[in-house]
Design an enzyme around this catalytic site. Sequence first.
Site, PDB file in Angstrom:
ATOM      1  N   HIS A   1       0.820  -1.216   0.000  1.00 57.32           N
ATOM      2  CA  HIS A   1       0.000   0.000   0.000  1.00 57.32           C
ATOM      3  C   HIS A   1       0.857   1.271   0.000  1.00 57.32           C
ATOM      4  CE1 HIS A   1      -3.667   2.122   0.121  1.00 57.32           C
ATOM      5  NE2 HIS A   1      -4.350   1.312   0.888  1.00 57.32           N
TER       6      HIS A   1
ATOM      7  N   ASP B   1      -9.443  -8.625 -19.142  1.00 55.82           N
ATOM      8  CA  ASP B   1      -9.460  -9.795 -20.046  1.00 55.82           C
ATOM      9  C   ASP B   1      -8.040 -10.030 -20.560  1.00 55.82           C
ATOM     10  OD1 ASP B   1      -9.815 -11.685 -22.005  1.00 55.82           O
ATOM     11  OD2 ASP B   1     -11.280 -10.542 -23.163  1.00 55.82           O
TER      12      ASP B   1
END
Length: 423
Positions: A154, A368
């Site tokens: 993070h 995708d």
Amino acid sequence: MKIEVQSKKLIKPSTPMPNHSRMLKISGIDELQPPLYAGFLFYYRADGKNQEDDIFQRLRLLEESLSETLAIYYPLAGRYVEEELFIDCNDQGVEFVHAKVNGQLDQLLRGEFDTDLLGRLSEFRMAAAGNPLVAIQVNVFECGGLVIGLCSCHKVGDMSTMAAFMKSWATACRSGIHELASPYFEMSSLFPVKGSGVKIKPPFLAGIKLTMNRFSFSGAALSRLKLAGPKDLRISRVEAVSALLCKAFITMDRAKHGRLRPLFVCQNMNLRGRVNLPIPTNAFGNFVTKVVARCTISQSSLDFEALVKMIHDMFTNAKTRFAAIADGESCMDMVKDSAREHVEGVNGDKENVVDFTSWCGFPFYDIDFGWGKPELVSNGCIPVRKIALLDSKTEGGIDAWIILSQEEKVLLVQDPDIVAFTS
């Protein structure tokens, strides 16, 4: 399910980093972030091809395209130097794990989410010196389905950064890197590190058996829910879901403590496009703040409309304040103040804390790699009581992924509002 690691390696950028770009300073907002890794999972069904050959080909394509993408997102292949507050862009690489799962993907897609299993599909970890900043695990199921788990430190990027990275990686795997644009890496010039004095440490729950649960709000259910809100406000799907979950958590907290405790609500808010500063939407790093709201709860304030208004006002007020900012220092001060208030709230024990993060609006279901869009996207499981909101695959819906104790889960699934509006 049994998960066996087949290989573990470091994937390096396809082209080496020039020496003059080796050091990337982190920003003051990066410094505020907790030293942990945030993760999420993408679930892909098998496409019916020869499984063994197809999996080998997919893994090769994933590795090659990841290497090419890291040449553009080069800081992710480096290492964080905490003492000096910079990323050493040394091309050491990201961790890439291939694991084999002796089970069927449909067992997960039907909703059998075991926290230990989810943790092993995308391993949670704390930041440590010398560790890769990104870890990717490709889990191959007996049916040929895949779960790609990613967790990232993070300190070097928020969800917007990692969503852009995932989209770029998938594009590179599917059609090459010619379509990819370089991110904006200059956030530290606008928000230099000055020592925040705020240390965000998530309230980890030790010794408590946690569960991760998916509650799906369909588009139709959200339309009904929004109609139940205040007629004079234009409320969002996230605000409606957040208010309903707050109402359920208040009821749950009263059952647990025997009384109504004050409510403390917190939510992440992406600042890209919300401040009048020269920051592009493809800014690399953390550009996020906490927004919070507090209120004393009485029997009358358990009203859904009142909770919707509270959350709507929380967001509206924060957007108005940040929209009025004209310089980086003022923005940094406001982010620090919000972080300080968040830390005091979530680490206290006097209030009923409902901690949200919303990833709605990120195009996760467009990720995708060349074999179709994901059947499901979820966050990873961390040992913190938390609610993550994601767009569902169905039009207009939201999936709420809720981490809480087994005792609390029993109460939550019986809540009349949860029963009425979720599946």
